[in-house]
Motif scaffolding. Structure first.
Motif, mmCIF file in Angstrom:
data_model
loop_
_atom_site.group_PDB
_atom_site.id
_atom_site.type_symbol
_atom_site.label_atom_id
_atom_site.label_comp_id
_atom_site.label_asym_id
_atom_site.label_seq_id
_atom_site.Cartn_x
_atom_site.Cartn_y
_atom_site.Cartn_z
ATOM 1 N N MET A 34 0.854 -1.183 0.000
ATOM 2 C CA MET A 34 0.000 0.000 0.000
ATOM 3 C C MET A 34 0.889 1.230 0.000
ATOM 4 S SD MET A 34 -3.089 1.090 2.556
ATOM 5 C CE MET A 34 -2.235 2.110 3.744
ATOM 6 N N LYS A 35 0.477 2.256 -0.723
ATOM 7 C CA LYS A 35 1.273 3.469 -0.807
ATOM 8 C C LYS A 35 0.342 4.670 -0.824
ATOM 9 C CE LYS A 35 5.164 5.185 -3.496
ATOM 10 N NZ LYS A 35 6.010 4.912 -4.651
ATOM 11 N N LEU A 36 0.695 5.714 -0.075
ATOM 12 C CA LEU A 36 -0.090 6.940 -0.049
ATOM 13 C C LEU A 36 0.617 8.013 -0.869
ATOM 14 C CD1 LEU A 36 -0.885 7.083 3.773
ATOM 15 C CD2 LEU A 36 -2.382 6.263 1.952
ATOM 16 N N THR A 37 -0.152 8.811 -1.573
ATOM 17 C CA THR A 37 0.382 9.943 -2.294
ATOM 18 C C THR A 37 0.275 11.170 -1.399
ATOM 19 O OG1 THR A 37 -0.304 9.004 -4.396
ATOM 20 C CG2 THR A 37 0.122 11.354 -4.366
ATOM 21 N N ALA A 38 1.359 11.927 -1.272
ATOM 22 C CA ALA A 38 1.343 13.127 -0.445
ATOM 23 C C ALA A 38 0.429 14.175 -1.064
ATOM 24 C CB ALA A 38 2.758 13.685 -0.294
ATOM 25 N N GLY A 39 -0.222 14.938 -0.206
ATOM 26 C CA GLY A 39 -1.093 16.004 -0.670
ATOM 27 C C GLY A 39 -1.392 16.959 0.472
ATOM 28 N N THR A 40 -2.347 17.815 0.271
ATOM 29 C CA THR A 40 -2.749 18.730 1.331
ATOM 30 C C THR A 40 -3.772 18.038 2.223
ATOM 31 O OG1 THR A 40 -4.489 19.642 -0.069
ATOM 32 C CG2 THR A 40 -2.379 20.769 -0.102
ATOM 33 N N LEU A 41 -3.871 18.491 3.456
ATOM 34 C CA LEU A 41 -4.852 17.931 4.386
ATOM 35 C C LEU A 41 -6.256 18.377 3.990
ATOM 36 C CD1 LEU A 41 -2.997 18.531 7.766
ATOM 37 C CD2 LEU A 41 -3.103 16.435 6.431
#
Length: 77
Positions: A34-41
């Protein structure tokens, strides 16, 4: 979807959780289960949301919990 109603990705019918992602069992780059893409909250915290931010020098992982009836974003890392 297993016969028990659990959803699995790559796990076949051995899903042991409601949502089960099989680990590929290697340390090779690009094979994380599993991998998350960085972004704004999110503008408004959502209960159970997992969010990841990274400004290029420091990343943060958050989960939103219900603390004393207030949705609260907690820093994990």
């Amino acid at each position: 979807i297993g016969t028990n109603g659990h959803v699995g990705i790559g796990a076949g019918y051995t899903n042991t959780a409601w949502f089960h992602i099989k680990n590929v069992g290697t340390a090779t780059a690009g094979t994380a289960p599993m991998k998350l893409t960085a972004g704004t909250l999110n503008t408004t915290p959502e209960l159970g949301a997992i969010e990841f931010t990274d400004d290029g020098s420091d990343g943060h992982l958050y989960i939103t919990l219900n603390v004393a009836s207030v949705l609260t974003r907690k820093l994990i890392v």
